[in-house]
Motif scaffolding. Sequence first.
Motif, PDB file in Angstrom:
ATOM      1  N   LEU A   1       0.831  -1.208   0.000  1.00 35.23           N
ATOM      2  CA  LEU A   1       0.000   0.000   0.000  1.00 35.23           C
ATOM      3  C   LEU A   1       0.866   1.259   0.000  1.00 35.23           C
ATOM      4  O   LEU A   1       0.559   2.234  -0.700  1.00 35.23           O
ATOM      5  CB  LEU A   1      -0.926  -0.004   1.218  1.00 35.23           C
ATOM      6  N   LEU A   2       1.946   1.258   0.768  1.00 34.73           N
ATOM      7  CA  LEU A   2       2.827   2.421   0.807  1.00 34.73           C
ATOM      8  C   LEU A   2       3.495   2.646  -0.546  1.00 34.73           C
ATOM      9  O   LEU A   2       3.617   3.783  -1.013  1.00 34.73           O
ATOM     10  CB  LEU A   2       3.885   2.240   1.901  1.00 34.73           C
ATOM     11  N   CYS A   3       3.934   1.556  -1.188  1.00 39.31           N
ATOM     12  CA  CYS A   3       4.539   1.686  -2.524  1.00 39.31           C
ATOM     13  C   CYS A   3       3.516   2.202  -3.533  1.00 39.31           C
ATOM     14  O   CYS A   3       3.849   3.050  -4.379  1.00 39.31           O
ATOM     15  CB  CYS A   3       5.097   0.340  -2.981  1.00 39.31           C
ATOM     16  N   ALA A   4       2.296   1.696  -3.452  1.00 40.58           N
ATOM     17  CA  ALA A   4       1.259   2.149  -4.380  1.00 40.58           C
ATOM     18  C   ALA A   4       0.947   3.629  -4.156  1.00 40.58           C
ATOM     19  O   ALA A   4       0.779   4.390  -5.120  1.00 40.58           O
ATOM     20  CB  ALA A   4      -0.006   1.308  -4.205  1.00 40.58           C
ATOM     21  N   ALA A   5       0.888   4.055  -2.890  1.00 42.60           N
ATOM     22  CA  ALA A   5       0.612   5.465  -2.598  1.00 42.60           C
ATOM     23  C   ALA A   5       1.748   6.353  -3.093  1.00 42.60           C
ATOM     24  O   ALA A   5       1.508   7.424  -3.671  1.00 42.60           O
ATOM     25  CB  ALA A   5       0.406   5.653  -1.099  1.00 42.60           C
ATOM     26  N   TYR A   6       2.978   5.908  -2.894  1.00 44.44           N
ATOM     27  CA  TYR A   6       4.120   6.711  -3.352  1.00 44.44           C
ATOM     28  C   TYR A   6       4.150   6.779  -4.878  1.00 44.44           C
ATOM     29  O   TYR A   6       4.411   7.839  -5.456  1.00 44.44           O
ATOM     30  CB  TYR A   6       5.420   6.124  -2.821  1.00 44.44           C
ATOM     31  N   ALA A   7       3.899   5.649  -5.532  1.00 45.72           N
ATOM     32  CA  ALA A   7       3.871   5.641  -6.997  1.00 45.72           C
ATOM     33  C   ALA A   7       2.777   6.562  -7.522  1.00 45.72           C
ATOM     34  O   ALA A   7       2.961   7.254  -8.528  1.00 45.72           O
ATOM     35  CB  ALA A   7       3.658   4.220  -7.508  1.00 45.72           C
ATOM     36  N   ALA A   8       1.627   6.599  -6.828  1.00 44.86           N
ATOM     37  CA  ALA A   8       0.546   7.499  -7.240  1.00 44.86           C
ATOM     38  C   ALA A   8       0.975   8.960  -7.102  1.00 44.86           C
ATOM     39  O   ALA A   8       0.644   9.799  -7.956  1.00 44.86           O
ATOM     40  CB  ALA A   8      -0.698   7.233  -6.401  1.00 44.86           C
ATOM     41  N   MET A   9       1.738   9.279  -6.047  1.00 39.98           N
ATOM     42  CA  MET A   9       2.243  10.639  -5.877  1.00 39.98           C
ATOM     43  C   MET A   9       3.197  11.019  -7.007  1.00 39.98           C
ATOM     44  O   MET A   9       3.177  12.154  -7.502  1.00 39.98           O
ATOM     45  CB  MET A   9       2.949  10.764  -4.529  1.00 39.98           C
ATOM     46  N   VAL A  10       4.043  10.073  -7.417  1.00 37.04           N
ATOM     47  CA  VAL A  10       4.984  10.336  -8.511  1.00 37.04           C
ATOM     48  C   VAL A  10       4.229  10.572  -9.814  1.00 37.04           C
ATOM     49  O   VAL A  10       4.549  11.497 -10.579  1.00 37.04           O
ATOM     50  CB  VAL A  10       5.979   9.168  -8.656  1.00 37.04           C
ATOM     51  N   VAL A  11       3.214   9.748 -10.072  1.00 37.71           N
ATOM     52  CA  VAL A  11       2.412   9.924 -11.292  1.00 37.71           C
ATOM     53  C   VAL A  11       1.706  11.272 -11.271  1.00 37.71           C
ATOM     54  O   VAL A  11       1.650  11.993 -12.287  1.00 37.71           O
ATOM     55  CB  VAL A  11       1.404   8.767 -11.436  1.00 37.71           C
ATOM     56  N   LEU A  12       1.169  11.651 -10.116  1.00 45.62           N
ATOM     57  CA  LEU A  12       0.477  12.932 -10.003  1.00 45.62           C
ATOM     58  C   LEU A  12       1.446  14.091 -10.229  1.00 45.62           C
ATOM     59  O   LEU A  12       1.096  15.079 -10.894  1.00 45.62           O
ATOM     60  CB  LEU A  12      -0.172  13.052  -8.630  1.00 45.62           C
ATOM     61  N   ALA A  13       2.664  13.980  -9.701  1.00 44.93           N
ATOM     62  CA  ALA A  13       3.662  15.036  -9.910  1.00 44.93           C
ATOM     63  C   ALA A  13       4.077  15.124 -11.373  1.00 44.93           C
ATOM     64  O   ALA A  13       4.424  16.203 -11.864  1.00 44.93           O
ATOM     65  CB  ALA A  13       4.883  14.781  -9.030  1.00 44.93           C
ATOM     66  N   PHE A  14       4.047  13.988 -12.085  1.00 44.71           N
ATOM     67  CA  PHE A  14       4.387  13.991 -13.505  1.00 44.71           C
ATOM     68  C   PHE A  14       3.268  14.630 -14.329  1.00 44.71           C
ATOM     69  O   PHE A  14       3.521  15.401 -15.261  1.00 44.71           O
ATOM     70  CB  PHE A  14       4.644  12.561 -13.976  1.00 44.71           C
ATOM     71  N   VAL A  15       2.022  14.300 -13.974  1.00 48.86           N
ATOM     72  CA  VAL A  15       0.882  14.828 -14.721  1.00 48.86           C
ATOM     73  C   VAL A  15       0.647  16.297 -14.392  1.00 48.86           C
ATOM     74  O   VAL A  15       0.416  17.128 -15.284  1.00 48.86           O
ATOM     75  CB  VAL A  15      -0.385  13.992 -14.430  1.00 48.86           C
ATOM     76  N   ARG A  16       0.721  16.628 -13.114  1.00 49.34           N
ATOM     77  CA  ARG A  16       0.493  18.004 -12.669  1.00 49.34           C
ATOM     78  C   ARG A  16       1.662  18.443 -11.794  1.00 49.34           C
ATOM     79  O   ARG A  16       1.588  18.414 -10.577  1.00 49.34           O
ATOM     80  CB  ARG A  16      -0.817  18.103 -11.888  1.00 49.34           C
ATOM     81  N   PRO A  17       2.778  18.805 -12.416  1.00 51.64           N
ATOM     82  CA  PRO A  17       3.962  19.185 -11.626  1.00 51.64           C
ATOM     83  C   PRO A  17       3.691  20.429 -10.802  1.00 51.64           C
ATOM     84  O   PRO A  17       2.940  21.319 -11.219  1.00 51.64           O
ATOM     85  CB  PRO A  17       5.030  19.440 -12.694  1.00 51.64           C
ATOM     86  N   PRO A  18       4.275  20.502  -9.597  1.00 53.33           N
ATOM     87  CA  PRO A  18       4.091  21.706  -8.770  1.00 53.33           C
ATOM     88  C   PRO A  18       4.769  22.906  -9.410  1.00 53.33           C
ATOM     89  O   PRO A  18       5.659  22.764 -10.255  1.00 53.33           O
ATOM     90  CB  PRO A  18       4.782  21.321  -7.440  1.00 53.33           C
ATOM     91  N   ARG A  19       4.338  24.082  -9.013  1.00 56.48           N
ATOM     92  CA  ARG A  19       4.919  25.304  -9.571  1.00 56.48           C
ATOM     93  C   ARG A  19       6.389  25.392  -9.197  1.00 56.48           C
ATOM     94  O   ARG A  19       6.766  25.190  -8.051  1.00 56.48           O
ATOM     95  CB  ARG A  19       4.194  26.526  -9.033  1.00 56.48           C
ATOM     96  N   GLN A  20       7.193  25.721 -10.195  1.00 54.75           N
ATOM     97  CA  GLN A  20       8.626  25.796  -9.980  1.00 54.75           C
ATOM     98  C   GLN A  20       9.058  27.242  -9.846  1.00 54.75           C
ATOM     99  O   GLN A  20       8.484  28.140 -10.472  1.00 54.75           O
ATOM    100  CB  GLN A  20       9.380  25.131 -11.139  1.00 54.75           C
TER     101      GLN A  20
END
Length: 263
Positions: free
Chosen positions: A240-259
Amino acid sequence: MRPPRRRLPRAPARDFSLLQLLPNILTVGAICAGLSSIRFGVQGEYLLAVELIFFAAVIDGVDGSLARLLKSNSRMGAELDSLADFLNFGCAPGLLVYFWALQDMRSAGWLAVLALAVCCVLRLARFNVAMKAEDDVLPGPALPPGYFMGVPSPAGGLLAMLPMYISFAFTSPGGAHEPVLPGIVTCAWLAAVGLLMISRIPTWSLKAARIGRENVKFLLVGVAVAGAALLTYPWETLILLCAAYAAMVVLAFVRPPRQRHRG
């Protein structure tokens, strides 16, 4: 005739207390854990080997903060920490997965292990140079505060062993823990984790997180629940922790935070 040069007195060597050496001692302990995990992997004791890698990851999350708290930061400690990360999260996880599931695939399995290790060492080299230069090696906009560039090596090492967690979770405790996923899928996963480590995807840094006073109680309850889950259902919780972290990475790729852009 030139007057003889007067030698300047050398500054007295700085003595360290045992408490100040504790971060480096912990790092050396993490290196021993990583090497021991490889040994147990060779012997087929995969459960203990994975637990040792997880133990090394916990130490990695503590030693740096402890060094800053004790004001015992040093260049030697930073280099030692980087070498420990390469061993524990670049070499050991890939070797464990190879001994466990990929020996029959020979070349393809070994290439996946090499890809993970090389990507890990490239990521660490990029991070070390960026820290020394107080800037990133590659041109472009700087990272937002509280973010890493790419998946950190400890997270990458733990993600790389996800096929093992799945097998351990869905086989009986006394079973042989045979691989559940096909070997080619495991190879592709190792290579993908390696590419994530050297990617430019901004990934959230747990160390830079700030918690509001009103939310501290919820964080403590969450940590207690997560700790109990790890002790009771370790492999399911890690999945579950790996899946949650992978989801965070995918979200950062799709919607990167403001730089923030360099001035």
